[in-house]
Design a protein around this motif. Sequence first.
Motif, PDB file in Angstrom:
ATOM      1  N   GLY A 128      88.563  36.448 144.099  1.00  0.00           N
ATOM      2  CA  GLY A 128      87.883  36.021 142.576  1.00  0.00           C
ATOM      3  C   GLY A 128      86.739  34.889 142.819  1.00  0.00           C
ATOM      4  O   GLY A 128      86.047  34.770 141.786  1.00  0.00           O
ATOM      5  N   GLU A 129      86.845  34.203 143.949  1.00  0.00           N
ATOM      6  CA  GLU A 129      86.039  33.244 144.053  1.00  0.00           C
ATOM      7  C   GLU A 129      84.746  33.749 145.025  1.00  0.00           C
ATOM      8  O   GLU A 129      83.553  33.419 144.947  1.00  0.00           O
ATOM      9  CB  GLU A 129      86.634  32.153 145.022  1.00  0.00           C
ATOM     10  N   GLN A 130      84.896  34.848 145.597  1.00  0.00           N
ATOM     11  CA  GLN A 130      83.876  35.755 146.597  1.00  0.00           C
ATOM     12  C   GLN A 130      83.971  37.002 145.974  1.00  0.00           C
ATOM     13  O   GLN A 130      84.337  37.965 146.693  1.00  0.00           O
ATOM     14  CB  GLN A 130      84.102  35.686 147.841  1.00  0.00           C
ATOM     15  N   PRO A 131      83.639  37.497 144.894  1.00  0.00           N
ATOM     16  CA  PRO A 131      83.616  39.009 144.249  1.00  0.00           C
ATOM     17  C   PRO A 131      82.669  39.750 145.217  1.00  0.00           C
ATOM     18  O   PRO A 131      82.806  41.113 145.352  1.00  0.00           O
ATOM     19  CB  PRO A 131      82.938  38.704 142.913  1.00  0.00           C
ATOM     20  N   GLY A 132      81.706  39.574 145.894  1.00  0.00           N
ATOM     21  CA  GLY A 132      80.763  40.143 146.850  1.00  0.00           C
ATOM     22  C   GLY A 132      81.527  40.710 147.979  1.00  0.00           C
ATOM     23  O   GLY A 132      81.096  41.837 148.734  1.00  0.00           O
TER      24      GLY A 132
ATOM     25  N   SER B  61      78.602  47.905 144.396  1.00  0.00           N
ATOM     26  CA  SER B  61      79.183  47.671 142.944  1.00  0.00           C
ATOM     27  C   SER B  61      80.392  46.606 143.465  1.00  0.00           C
ATOM     28  O   SER B  61      81.019  46.878 144.274  1.00  0.00           O
ATOM     29  CB  SER B  61      80.104  49.123 142.668  1.00  0.00           C
ATOM     30  N   ARG B  62      80.352  45.594 142.579  1.00  0.00           N
ATOM     31  CA  ARG B  62      81.307  44.431 142.709  1.00  0.00           C
ATOM     32  C   ARG B  62      82.494  44.673 141.671  1.00  0.00           C
ATOM     33  O   ARG B  62      82.206  44.947 140.463  1.00  0.00           O
ATOM     34  CB  ARG B  62      80.958  43.275 142.449  1.00  0.00           C
ATOM     35  N   HIS B  63      83.638  45.082 142.058  1.00  0.00           N
ATOM     36  CA  HIS B  63      84.796  45.305 141.383  1.00  0.00           C
ATOM     37  C   HIS B  63      85.548  44.061 140.869  1.00  0.00           C
ATOM     38  O   HIS B  63      85.898  43.280 141.587  1.00  0.00           O
ATOM     39  CB  HIS B  63      85.549  46.415 142.008  1.00  0.00           C
ATOM     40  N   GLY B  64      85.929  44.101 139.255  1.00  0.00           N
ATOM     41  CA  GLY B  64      86.658  43.338 138.977  1.00  0.00           C
ATOM     42  C   GLY B  64      88.131  43.418 139.178  1.00  0.00           C
ATOM     43  O   GLY B  64      88.985  42.839 139.356  1.00  0.00           O
ATOM     44  N   ALA B  65      88.406  44.922 139.233  1.00  0.00           N
ATOM     45  CA  ALA B  65      89.940  45.062 139.519  1.00  0.00           C
ATOM     46  C   ALA B  65      90.142  45.162 141.045  1.00  0.00           C
ATOM     47  O   ALA B  65      89.092  45.273 141.635  1.00  0.00           O
ATOM     48  CB  ALA B  65      89.961  46.703 139.151  1.00  0.00           C
ATOM     49  N   VAL B  66      91.299  44.703 141.440  1.00  0.00           N
ATOM     50  CA  VAL B  66      91.480  44.504 142.958  1.00  0.00           C
ATOM     51  C   VAL B  66      92.244  45.593 143.325  1.00  0.00           C
ATOM     52  O   VAL B  66      93.671  45.404 143.241  1.00  0.00           O
ATOM     53  CB  VAL B  66      91.875  43.116 143.551  1.00  0.00           C
ATOM     54  N   HIS B  67      92.006  46.747 143.852  1.00  0.00           N
ATOM     55  CA  HIS B  67      92.928  47.865 144.343  1.00  0.00           C
ATOM     56  C   HIS B  67      92.744  47.787 146.097  1.00  0.00           C
ATOM     57  O   HIS B  67      91.771  48.272 146.748  1.00  0.00           O
ATOM     58  CB  HIS B  67      92.145  49.535 143.887  1.00  0.00           C
ATOM     59  N   ILE B  68      94.190  47.254 146.486  1.00  0.00           N
ATOM     60  CA  ILE B  68      93.911  46.914 147.648  1.00  0.00           C
ATOM     61  C   ILE B  68      94.668  48.398 148.433  1.00  0.00           C
ATOM     62  O   ILE B  68      95.755  48.788 148.122  1.00  0.00           O
ATOM     63  CB  ILE B  68      95.112  45.954 148.067  1.00  0.00           C
ATOM     64  N   GLY B  69      93.976  48.860 149.519  1.00  0.00           N
ATOM     65  CA  GLY B  69      94.402  49.899 150.259  1.00  0.00           C
ATOM     66  C   GLY B  69      95.487  49.269 151.356  1.00  0.00           C
ATOM     67  O   GLY B  69      94.895  48.481 151.808  1.00  0.00           O
ATOM     68  N   ILE B  70      96.463  50.158 151.541  1.00  0.00           N
ATOM     69  CA  ILE B  70      97.255  49.604 152.851  1.00  0.00           C
ATOM     70  C   ILE B  70      97.365  50.774 153.523  1.00  0.00           C
ATOM     71  O   ILE B  70      97.838  51.885 153.650  1.00  0.00           O
ATOM     72  CB  ILE B  70      98.677  49.358 152.422  1.00  0.00           C
ATOM     73  N   ALA B  71      96.629  50.690 155.101  1.00  0.00           N
ATOM     74  CA  ALA B  71      96.565  51.578 156.036  1.00  0.00           C
ATOM     75  C   ALA B  71      98.243  51.749 156.362  1.00  0.00           C
ATOM     76  O   ALA B  71      98.922  50.829 156.880  1.00  0.00           O
ATOM     77  CB  ALA B  71      95.799  50.936 157.133  1.00  0.00           C
TER      78      ALA B  71
ATOM     79  N   VAL C  14      77.742  41.554 153.608  1.00  0.00           N
ATOM     80  CA  VAL C  14      78.287  40.151 153.694  1.00  0.00           C
ATOM     81  C   VAL C  14      77.773  39.829 154.992  1.00  0.00           C
ATOM     82  O   VAL C  14      77.806  40.105 156.246  1.00  0.00           O
ATOM     83  CB  VAL C  14      80.033  40.660 154.063  1.00  0.00           C
ATOM     84  N   ASP C  15      77.145  38.394 154.649  1.00  0.00           N
ATOM     85  CA  ASP C  15      76.598  37.527 155.732  1.00  0.00           C
ATOM     86  C   ASP C  15      77.642  36.947 156.660  1.00  0.00           C
ATOM     87  O   ASP C  15      78.674  36.623 155.947  1.00  0.00           O
ATOM     88  CB  ASP C  15      75.786  36.718 155.385  1.00  0.00           C
ATOM     89  N   GLY C  16      77.576  36.545 157.868  1.00  0.00           N
ATOM     90  CA  GLY C  16      78.318  35.845 158.551  1.00  0.00           C
ATOM     91  C   GLY C  16      79.076  34.703 157.967  1.00  0.00           C
ATOM     92  O   GLY C  16      80.338  34.364 158.055  1.00  0.00           O
ATOM     93  N   TRP C  17      78.329  33.825 157.396  1.00  0.00           N
ATOM     94  CA  TRP C  17      78.814  32.648 156.786  1.00  0.00           C
ATOM     95  C   TRP C  17      79.977  32.968 155.763  1.00  0.00           C
ATOM     96  O   TRP C  17      80.672  32.476 155.486  1.00  0.00           O
ATOM     97  CB  TRP C  17      77.508  31.986 156.187  1.00  0.00           C
ATOM     98  N   ASP C  18      79.508  34.012 154.749  1.00  0.00           N
ATOM     99  CA  ASP C  18      80.385  34.472 153.744  1.00  0.00           C
ATOM    100  C   ASP C  18      81.468  35.052 154.332  1.00  0.00           C
ATOM    101  O   ASP C  18      82.753  34.667 153.804  1.00  0.00           O
ATOM    102  CB  ASP C  18      79.605  35.573 152.785  1.00  0.00           C
ATOM    103  N   ALA C  19      81.607  35.754 155.299  1.00  0.00           N
ATOM    104  CA  ALA C  19      82.850  36.436 156.099  1.00  0.00           C
ATOM    105  C   ALA C  19      83.617  35.061 156.601  1.00  0.00           C
ATOM    106  O   ALA C  19      84.956  35.279 156.351  1.00  0.00           O
ATOM    107  CB  ALA C  19      82.396  37.373 157.312  1.00  0.00           C
ATOM    108  N   ALA C  20      83.087  34.177 157.022  1.00  0.00           N
ATOM    109  CA  ALA C  20      83.949  32.897 157.625  1.00  0.00           C
ATOM    110  C   ALA C  20      84.492  32.134 156.405  1.00  0.00           C
ATOM    111  O   ALA C  20      85.569  31.508 156.464  1.00  0.00           O
ATOM    112  CB  ALA C  20      82.927  32.194 158.398  1.00  0.00           C
ATOM    113  N   THR C  21      83.692  32.039 155.543  1.00  0.00           N
ATOM    114  CA  THR C  21      84.279  31.360 154.116  1.00  0.00           C
ATOM    115  C   THR C  21      85.391  32.125 153.534  1.00  0.00           C
ATOM    116  O   THR C  21      86.504  31.538 153.317  1.00  0.00           O
ATOM    117  CB  THR C  21      83.100  31.239 153.203  1.00  0.00           C
ATOM    118  N   PHE C  22      85.317  33.360 153.392  1.00  0.00           N
ATOM    119  CA  PHE C  22      86.349  34.124 153.151  1.00  0.00           C
ATOM    120  C   PHE C  22      87.548  34.243 153.721  1.00  0.00           C
ATOM    121  O   PHE C  22      88.713  34.110 153.153  1.00  0.00           O
ATOM    122  CB  PHE C  22      85.831  35.872 153.103  1.00  0.00           C
TER     123      PHE C  22
END
Length: 438
Positions: free
Chosen positions: A278-282, A295-305, A412-420
């Motif tokens: 919600g804070e990092q939609p990217g 495509s940035r999705h509002g819905a959060v559809h979580i795949g579970i391996a 996704v840049d490295g900084w954004d990945a770390a922030t996430f």
Amino acid sequence: MGEFVIKMPDVGEGVAEAELVEWHCKVGDPVREDMVLAAVMTDKATVEIPSPVNGTVLWLGAEIGDTVAVKAPLLRIQIAGEGGEADAVPMAETVTIASSSPQRREGARRADEGDAPPSLGQLSPSSDPAGHLLPAGEKGSRAAPDTLAKPLASPAVRLRAQDGGVDLRQVTGTGPAGRITHDDLDQFLARGAQPSILPVGLARKTTVEEIKVTGLRRRISEKMVLATSRIPHITYVEEIDVTDLEDLRATMNASRKPDQTKLTILPFLMRALVKTVGEQPGVNATFDDDAGIISRHGAVHIGIATQTPAGLTVPVVRHAEARGIWDCAGELVRLAEAARTGSALREELSGSTITITSLGAMGGIATTPIINHPEVAIVGVNKIMMRPVWDGSQFIPRKMMNLSSSFDHRVVDGWDAATFVQRIKALLETPALIFIES
């Protein structure tokens, strides 16, 4: 006598071809209406192809593993009267998973033996030595098993025999052409027959087993090649103190209601993911690299391996943003069971926007997860271990876990990945924040 041609049916909207994964008949076999003849796969689901007529198989149009186009001839059947042709009417779709569960065995038994509807119930799948169908109640002669030839049996029967240590060469088959059915295996075990135990010796082995990559294993292979060849991965590993989270989880499980599923760490991670994207939609996005569109999705559809007897599948918890912690837990258990038993629907195996992968207690210290294309992120859960942690004055025991997360570096840049990952870390280390609405 005439000839009836069965064509590959339209197995799904927008699907132009399907892979043949199993034949339930061979040339010369007698077949009857509604008997399952073959199974084809598309998008990790199988579709069973029944016979629309009674007759004898004259020709098979493909081998297992072949890709067959929609409307292409699949097989020819000799029938009484005039010939014709038609697209097969596919049966309900199921996941391509072989399991020893009672429900799956019953489904496999029907496919193996080609059970007819009530109107054809006077016939049984038994056959005489010539291969003709016999009326119900009359059994064909039971030939002694050939200890040298490879026994005829479906993959589901072979899996049960392998799990039980049974040598199928010792089992007498009563199905068409001596095919071994689930009932034959049940009767073999009921007679008290012991699994064959071969002596173990120090001897050279020169055999080579060649296994054709088909069905779900081919789909997994293609998916992995696509992901690793087109996505430049960046993997970020962070250590997380889950001591407080584990204490909270134990407290919630101790007071859960009878209809509530026992909590694992995954529902907490799912809720943390929802707050973080919600804070990092990217990060909750898919990337069509051919069209150059994210495509940035509002819905959060979580795949579970999820690991199944047939291989890796990814069932999807849809709209996790609208689910509470207990709802997430219940849906996780339902989908995992559906994937393992082969009852998951097509829509339950597709459409994820971000994926979680976990090996549970075997999760290791760190992993390098492969992104589920066309998503741009995957979060890998490693095992929880008690480790000594320095608090500034002394070492204290804490429950620690690593998160291994991979990102599409094009998006996704490295900084954004770390922030996430750091945001997820903060939520899991202070789990009360997960339940605070922002």
